[in-house]
Design a protein around this motif. Sequence first.
Motif, short mmCIF file in Angstrom:
data_model
loop_
_atom_site.label_atom_id
_atom_site.label_comp_id
_atom_site.label_asym_id
_atom_site.label_seq_id
_atom_site.Cartn_x
_atom_site.Cartn_y
_atom_site.Cartn_z
N VAL A 133 0.86 -1.19 0.00
CA VAL A 133 0.00 0.00 0.00
C VAL A 133 0.90 1.23 0.00
CG1 VAL A 133 -1.72 1.34 1.27
CG2 VAL A 133 -1.88 -1.17 1.21
N LEU A 134 0.64 2.13 -0.94
CA LEU A 134 1.39 3.39 -1.05
C LEU A 134 0.40 4.52 -0.79
CD1 LEU A 134 4.13 4.71 -1.90
CD2 LEU A 134 3.23 4.76 -4.23
N THR A 135 0.56 5.23 0.32
CA THR A 135 -0.45 6.21 0.71
C THR A 135 0.13 7.58 1.01
OG1 THR A 135 -2.19 6.72 2.33
CG2 THR A 135 -0.30 5.49 3.14
N ASP A 136 -0.61 8.60 0.62
CA ASP A 136 -0.26 9.96 1.01
C ASP A 136 -0.46 10.09 2.51
OD1 ASP A 136 0.47 12.68 0.33
OD2 ASP A 136 -1.57 13.22 0.88
N LEU A 137 0.34 10.93 3.16
CA LEU A 137 0.26 11.04 4.61
C LEU A 137 -0.91 11.91 5.05
CD1 LEU A 137 1.64 10.17 7.22
CD2 LEU A 137 3.01 12.26 7.10
N TRP A 138 -1.10 13.05 4.36
CA TRP A 138 -2.14 13.99 4.77
C TRP A 138 -3.32 13.94 3.82
CZ3 TRP A 138 -1.28 14.88 9.47
CH2 TRP A 138 0.00 15.13 9.96
N MET A 139 -4.42 13.38 4.29
CA MET A 139 -5.66 13.30 3.52
C MET A 139 -6.82 13.66 4.43
SD MET A 139 -5.14 9.78 1.33
CE MET A 139 -4.86 8.79 2.81
N PRO A 140 -7.91 14.20 3.89
CA PRO A 140 -9.06 14.53 4.72
C PRO A 140 -9.73 13.27 5.27
CG PRO A 140 -9.57 14.84 2.40
CD PRO A 140 -8.10 14.58 2.48
N GLU A 141 -10.39 13.41 6.41
CA GLU A 141 -11.17 12.35 7.07
C GLU A 141 -10.29 11.27 7.70
OE1 GLU A 141 -14.22 10.85 4.53
OE2 GLU A 141 -14.96 12.85 4.02
N MET A 142 -9.41 10.65 6.91
CA MET A 142 -8.52 9.63 7.45
C MET A 142 -7.12 9.84 6.89
SD MET A 142 -8.66 5.46 7.01
CE MET A 142 -10.39 5.39 7.48
N ASN A 143 -6.16 10.13 7.77
CA ASN A 143 -4.81 10.38 7.26
C ASN A 143 -4.06 9.06 7.04
OD1 ASN A 143 -3.60 9.53 9.75
ND2 ASN A 143 -3.96 11.58 10.61
N GLY A 144 -2.86 9.17 6.51
CA GLY A 144 -2.10 7.98 6.17
C GLY A 144 -1.71 7.13 7.36
N THR A 145 -1.44 7.77 8.49
CA THR A 145 -1.07 7.03 9.69
C THR A 145 -2.24 6.18 10.19
OG1 THR A 145 0.47 8.78 10.32
CG2 THR A 145 -0.17 7.24 12.04
N GLU A 146 -3.44 6.77 10.20
CA GLU A 146 -4.63 6.02 10.60
C GLU A 146 -4.89 4.87 9.64
OE1 GLU A 146 -7.27 9.59 12.63
OE2 GLU A 146 -7.21 9.39 10.44
N LEU A 147 -4.71 5.14 8.35
CA LEU A 147 -4.92 4.09 7.35
C LEU A 147 -3.94 2.94 7.55
CD1 LEU A 147 -6.22 2.97 4.78
CD2 LEU A 147 -4.61 4.37 3.46
N ALA A 148 -2.68 3.26 7.84
CA ALA A 148 -1.67 2.21 8.02
C ALA A 148 -2.07 1.26 9.15
CB ALA A 148 -0.31 2.83 8.30
N GLY A 149 -2.60 1.83 10.24
CA GLY A 149 -3.04 0.99 11.36
C GLY A 149 -4.17 0.07 10.97
N LYS A 150 -5.13 0.58 10.20
CA LYS A 150 -6.27 -0.23 9.79
C LYS A 150 -5.87 -1.28 8.76
CE LYS A 150 -9.69 3.33 10.86
NZ LYS A 150 -10.29 2.56 11.99
N VAL A 151 -4.90 -0.94 7.90
CA VAL A 151 -4.40 -1.93 6.94
C VAL A 151 -3.74 -3.09 7.68
CG1 VAL A 151 -2.68 -2.35 5.12
CG2 VAL A 151 -4.11 -0.30 5.04
N ALA A 152 -2.97 -2.76 8.72
CA ALA A 152 -2.33 -3.80 9.52
C ALA A 152 -3.36 -4.72 10.17
CB ALA A 152 -1.44 -3.16 10.59
N GLU A 153 -4.47 -4.13 10.64
CA GLU A 153 -5.54 -4.94 11.25
C GLU A 153 -6.18 -5.87 10.23
OE1 GLU A 153 -8.32 -2.28 12.97
OE2 GLU A 153 -6.91 -1.45 14.44
N LYS A 154 -6.44 -5.35 9.03
CA LYS A 154 -7.14 -6.13 8.00
C LYS A 154 -6.27 -7.23 7.42
CE LYS A 154 -10.65 -2.88 6.35
NZ LYS A 154 -11.77 -3.84 6.57
N THR A 155 -4.97 -6.96 7.29
CA THR A 155 -4.09 -7.92 6.62
C THR A 155 -3.23 -8.71 7.60
OG1 THR A 155 -2.28 -6.33 6.34
CG2 THR A 155 -3.98 -6.38 4.62
N GLY A 156 -3.42 -8.46 8.89
CA GLY A 156 -2.59 -9.15 9.87
C GLY A 156 -1.14 -8.73 9.82
N GLY A 157 -0.90 -7.52 9.32
CA GLY A 157 0.47 -7.01 9.24
C GLY A 157 1.26 -7.57 8.08
#
Length: 232
Positions: free
Chosen positions: A157-181
């Motif tokens: 996953v390649l993500t911009d850091l600053w995005m509205p509603e959900m930033n890249g850091t929040e997304l990284a945490g949720k990606v880790a939850e969904k994919t088991g890291g």
Amino acid sequence: MEFLRIDEEHGTLRVRVADTGVGIRPEAQERIFLPFVQQDAARDSRLFNGTGLGLAISRRLAIGMGGTLRVESVPGAGSCFILEFPTACTDLKPQKAEEPDWEGEALSGRILLVDDVPMNQRVLQTMAEKLGCSCCIAGSGAEALRILDREKNFDLVLTDLWMPEMNGTELAGKVAEKTGGATPVIAVTADTQIATGLSVVFDGVLLKPITPRMLGNAIRKAKRKRKTDETN
């Protein structure tokens, strides 16, 4: 732009820039190349901004490089400025292909690219595909998570850091939850002040402006890091 061949070794490179403006009167067509001169100082100073230096500087630069700059114009119909440079025909031979702008072997795999700016999406997608990867694009963190719910076969996953509603850091945490890291996440940012502290959350950080070499190396490094983490 056109090339006019003179003989086997010499020719002229000609560049034309035309407009459909008010045109220039014949008596003013040479005078406008003088410093601080416009076609009609009293009128032009009110209608158009400028100091009357642009054409004077342009002609001096052209002459300094062995070329010429002239104008052809019809009042009321527009003007055409013509720049000509002498050149050798050998200068126009096809150049040797440049080396690829990345290190190591070609990449493969599928990337989930997350950015809320369409232009950034296109630039990163072009780079990734040039490196050998395919991309699926999401315009927000929420959209990226919906895609991950449907599809599990992303290598990164390649993500911009600053995005509205959900930033890249929040997304990284949720990606880790969904994919088991299991899926590496790389952050893209122009914020140099916080970039050094992101390695705890992300498998890699790319600082803008980004080149294909930077992207390719970051992808390889993130994949190696994730494999190392899995074996430890």
